[in-house]
Design an enzyme around this catalytic site. Sequence first.
Site, short mmCIF file in Angstrom:
data_model
loop_
_atom_site.label_atom_id
_atom_site.label_comp_id
_atom_site.label_asym_id
_atom_site.label_seq_id
_atom_site.Cartn_x
_atom_site.Cartn_y
_atom_site.Cartn_z
N ASP A 112 0.73 -1.26 -0.08
CA ASP A 112 -0.13 -0.20 -0.30
C ASP A 112 0.93 1.36 -0.04
O ASP A 112 0.29 2.32 0.39
CB ASP A 112 -0.85 0.01 1.39
CG ASP A 112 -0.10 -0.19 2.55
OD1 ASP A 112 1.05 -0.16 2.58
OD2 ASP A 112 -0.71 -0.27 3.53
N GLU A 134 -0.69 -8.95 -1.31
CA GLU A 134 -1.26 -8.29 -0.25
C GLU A 134 -2.35 -7.36 -0.85
O GLU A 134 -2.64 -6.35 -0.28
CB GLU A 134 -0.13 -7.54 0.22
CG GLU A 134 -0.28 -7.86 1.97
CD GLU A 134 0.54 -6.81 2.78
OE1 GLU A 134 0.56 -5.55 2.57
OE2 GLU A 134 1.27 -7.37 3.64
N GLU A 148 -2.11 4.90 3.31
CA GLU A 148 -2.06 3.67 2.76
C GLU A 148 -3.47 2.79 2.41
O GLU A 148 -3.52 2.19 1.37
CB GLU A 148 -1.36 2.66 3.67
CG GLU A 148 0.39 3.19 3.73
CD GLU A 148 0.40 3.97 4.69
OE1 GLU A 148 -0.52 4.83 5.22
OE2 GLU A 148 1.61 4.63 4.81
N HIS A 230 5.94 4.50 13.35
CA HIS A 230 6.08 5.35 12.18
C HIS A 230 5.00 5.88 11.59
O HIS A 230 5.10 6.71 10.61
CB HIS A 230 7.18 4.94 11.26
CG HIS A 230 6.45 3.54 10.55
ND1 HIS A 230 5.74 3.82 9.46
CD2 HIS A 230 6.30 2.26 10.76
CE1 HIS A 230 5.14 2.58 8.75
NE2 HIS A 230 5.45 1.70 9.52
N ARG A 232 1.80 7.77 10.00
CA ARG A 232 1.53 9.17 10.03
C ARG A 232 0.35 9.65 10.79
O ARG A 232 0.29 10.69 11.14
CB ARG A 232 1.04 9.50 8.36
CG ARG A 232 2.44 9.63 7.65
CD ARG A 232 1.88 10.15 6.11
NE ARG A 232 3.18 10.72 5.50
CZ ARG A 232 4.06 9.78 4.99
NH1 ARG A 232 4.23 8.56 5.25
NH2 ARG A 232 5.23 10.27 4.32
N HIS A 262 12.68 4.88 13.53
CA HIS A 262 12.31 5.01 12.10
C HIS A 262 12.99 6.35 11.87
O HIS A 262 13.18 7.59 12.34
CB HIS A 262 11.08 5.00 11.69
CG HIS A 262 10.65 5.07 10.37
ND1 HIS A 262 10.73 6.23 9.50
CD2 HIS A 262 10.13 4.08 9.53
CE1 HIS A 262 10.25 5.75 8.44
NE2 HIS A 262 10.05 4.58 8.38
#
Length: 395
Positions: A112, A134, A148, A230, A232, A262
Amino acid sequence: MLARTDARSLESIRARPLKVAFVIGTRPEAIKLFPVIHALRREPDFAPLVILTAQHRDMLDQVMAIADIAADADLDIMRPGQSLTGVTISALGALTPLIEREKPDLVVVQGDTTTAFTGALAAFYAKVPVAHIEAGLRSGKKYSPFPEEINRCLVDAMTDVFLPPTEGARQNLLKGGYPADRIHVTGNTVVDALVWIRARLETDAALRAGIEAELPPSVAGRRLILVTSHRRENFDGGIASICGGLKRLAERGDVEIVFPVHPNPNVRGPVYEILGGVDGIALVPPLNYLQFVALMMRAHLIVTDSGGVQEEAPALGVPVLVMRDTTERPEGIEAGTARLIGADGDRIVAEANALLDDPVAYRRMAQAHNPFGDGKASERITQILRAYLLERLAA
Ligand code: UD1
Ligand code: UDP
């Protein structure tokens, strides 16, 4: 249909290897695609072509080196602190002419990310079919995970061969109206990656010793809690709240928190500011995949907002607390190995304490079964891609 193809045309198709382009941008894509590339490399009728957008640089290179895969093309687009738009423009701008020039028989994308989205879009513009590894995961929430969830829907809209990891993901695709005969449940290739890594760790004592020596030392009597973060969705105050919770958790004194940080400046900045120098918390740079798997195997508990780690922890039998409000991977929750707890610091402390202090609740989570795959996803994918391409080329 392949069955109707005469023997002569099949022979001519087989006379040249099937050119399958893998478009890879980030660490998790490389981890989940290397077993498939290895599998295709073993087949003489395939010619895999590895294209890196390098949306990630160092974290991607770590995986490529361990998996021993050299890129055929490296677009090297990563910039520090890059924006979503910036990555989309650079990746699409560089991928489109490359795919038009290379004319692969198929483009494979995974997951994604912006790289998966632009890889599929570049293939679509060049009228090259797309296989999506996936496919079909859905949270059902437009902004979670962001961006995503929508990236994955957009990739599916351009996909010809759907490779969902689970039955649940297949059902999501069927609900979306995608054709049943193009949807194949494969298991998650991350389990194949884990099997490969574990075999290397188990059979190579020198490698194991070298990795152990590089990891933060275990503190006697302290249980290891492995943390990654990590997303957003957690940038706007979430990371600070997570860090506050971890700081309070470390005050128990009987846990050792290891947090590979990260490199995104939105993560690295607050994490080092809040947790740097705190007793019981080791902040370390991103670990290579061998090191990270070794650490997951050693962990008592994993606390994460990662997609991939949510799948790996159940496969390794390690309880995992997921610092998100929704997940497109409900199977770990349903199986009982994962618990969705959000990013609130107080909740993180309460949920972690509950598991640390209740051996029965802990055992129940640690003994739940792994719903994500049997380590044979790459073999299945190889067969599915071959059948699809031979059918298409024969048509
Ligand atoms: C990306 C993916 C996300 C995936 C995550 C895996 C998108 C929109 N997001 O998010 O789905 O879960 O990767 O980690 O595609 N950086 C480095 N070195 C690296 C990698 C990143 O320094 O090797 C830093 C750079 O400053 C870079 C920033 O991290 O600009 C952000 O990278 P980016 O790929 O845009 O976003 P991620 O948050 O990593
Ligand atoms: N990982 C790693 N080193 C680390 C942290 C994670 O190799 O220091 C691996 C982890 O095992 C998993 C993948 O990276 O396979 C997950 O990547 P990330 O959390 O960045 O992305 P997501 O899965 O959330 O998209």
